[in-house]
Design a protein around this motif. Structure first.
Motif, PDB file in Angstrom:
ATOM      1  N   PRO A  19      -9.588  15.221   5.971  1.00 35.95           N
ATOM      2  CA  PRO A  19      -8.822  14.832   4.786  1.00 35.95           C
ATOM      3  C   PRO A  19      -7.851  13.691   5.096  1.00 35.95           C
ATOM      4  O   PRO A  19      -7.247  13.633   6.170  1.00 35.95           O
ATOM      5  N   VAL A  20      -7.702  12.788   4.152  1.00 36.96           N
ATOM      6  CA  VAL A  20      -6.822  11.630   4.315  1.00 36.96           C
ATOM      7  C   VAL A  20      -5.401  12.080   4.654  1.00 36.96           C
ATOM      8  O   VAL A  20      -4.735  11.471   5.503  1.00 36.96           O
ATOM      9  N   GLU A  21      -4.945  13.139   4.036  1.00 30.38           N
ATOM     10  CA  GLU A  21      -3.591  13.629   4.290  1.00 30.38           C
ATOM     11  C   GLU A  21      -3.405  13.996   5.762  1.00 30.38           C
ATOM     12  O   GLU A  21      -2.352  13.733   6.347  1.00 30.38           O
ATOM     13  N   ASP A  22      -4.417  14.600   6.370  1.00 29.50           N
ATOM     14  CA  ASP A  22      -4.339  14.959   7.787  1.00 29.50           C
ATOM     15  C   ASP A  22      -4.298  13.715   8.665  1.00 29.50           C
ATOM     16  O   ASP A  22      -3.551  13.665   9.651  1.00 29.50           O
ATOM     17  N   LEU A  23      -5.091  12.711   8.318  1.00 24.76           N
ATOM     18  CA  LEU A  23      -5.075  11.464   9.080  1.00 24.76           C
ATOM     19  C   LEU A  23      -3.718  10.782   8.985  1.00 24.76           C
ATOM     20  O   LEU A  23      -3.188  10.279   9.977  1.00 24.76           O
ATOM     21  N   GLN A  25      -0.821  12.222   8.375  1.00 26.85           N
ATOM     22  CA  GLN A  25       0.144  13.026   9.112  1.00 26.85           C
ATOM     23  C   GLN A  25       0.019  12.764  10.610  1.00 26.85           C
ATOM     24  O   GLN A  25       1.020  12.620  11.314  1.00 26.85           O
ATOM     25  N   PHE A  26      -1.194  12.671  11.108  1.00 26.49           N
ATOM     26  CA  PHE A  26      -1.423  12.380  12.519  1.00 26.49           C
ATOM     27  C   PHE A  26      -0.889  10.989  12.870  1.00 26.49           C
ATOM     28  O   PHE A  26      -0.249  10.801  13.908  1.00 26.49           O
ATOM     29  N   ALA A  27      -1.120  10.016  11.999  1.00 23.26           N
ATOM     30  CA  ALA A  27      -0.630   8.656  12.233  1.00 23.26           C
ATOM     31  C   ALA A  27       0.895   8.633  12.281  1.00 23.26           C
ATOM     32  O   ALA A  27       1.486   7.968  13.139  1.00 23.26           O
ATOM     33  N   ARG A  28       1.553   9.383  11.376  1.00 21.46           N
ATOM     34  CA  ARG A  28       3.022   9.443  11.386  1.00 21.46           C
ATOM     35  C   ARG A  28       3.541  10.091  12.664  1.00 21.46           C
ATOM     36  O   ARG A  28       4.616   9.759  13.156  1.00 21.46           O
ATOM     37  N   PHE A  29       2.786  11.012  13.220  1.00 17.47           N
ATOM     38  CA  PHE A  29       3.154  11.663  14.472  1.00 17.47           C
ATOM     39  C   PHE A  29       2.951  10.721  15.665  1.00 17.47           C
ATOM     40  O   PHE A  29       3.791  10.623  16.549  1.00 17.47           O
ATOM     41  N   LEU A  30       1.822  10.008  15.666  1.00 19.59           N
ATOM     42  CA  LEU A  30       1.423   9.220  16.829  1.00 19.59           C
ATOM     43  C   LEU A  30       2.096   7.852  16.916  1.00 19.59           C
ATOM     44  O   LEU A  30       2.429   7.391  18.012  1.00 19.59           O
ATOM     45  N   LEU A  31       2.314   7.191  15.804  1.00 23.83           N
ATOM     46  CA  LEU A  31       2.852   5.835  15.816  1.00 23.83           C
ATOM     47  C   LEU A  31       4.167   5.708  16.587  1.00 23.83           C
ATOM     48  O   LEU A  31       4.290   4.809  17.433  1.00 23.83           O
ATOM     49  N   PRO A  32       5.163   6.560  16.374  1.00 22.71           N
ATOM     50  CA  PRO A  32       6.413   6.414  17.132  1.00 22.71           C
ATOM     51  C   PRO A  32       6.201   6.561  18.644  1.00 22.71           C
ATOM     52  O   PRO A  32       6.866   5.898  19.441  1.00 22.71           O
TER      53      PRO A  32
END
Length: 56
Positions: A19-23, A25-32
């Protein structure tokens, strides 16, 4: 319309049904974490090496 449907199928295949929402959320976690790494000396050195190898 057919092109739009085709693009949608490509997106679904590329995401493997995630799901796009999971992607997002993962991007918000990983980017920093990625940004923090590239702010370090080691990260900057790795980036320079990557750029040099890429231009060959």
């Amino acid at each position: 319309m057919a092109e739009r449907e085709s693009n949608r199928r490509k997106e679904n295949t590329a995401r493997q049904g995630v799901p796009v929402e999971d992607l997002e959320q993962f991007a918000r976690f990983l980017l920093p974490k990625i940004q923090a790494f590239y702010e370090t000396e080691e990260g900057q050195r790795a980036f320079q090496e990557w750029k040099e190898n890429r231009s060959r």
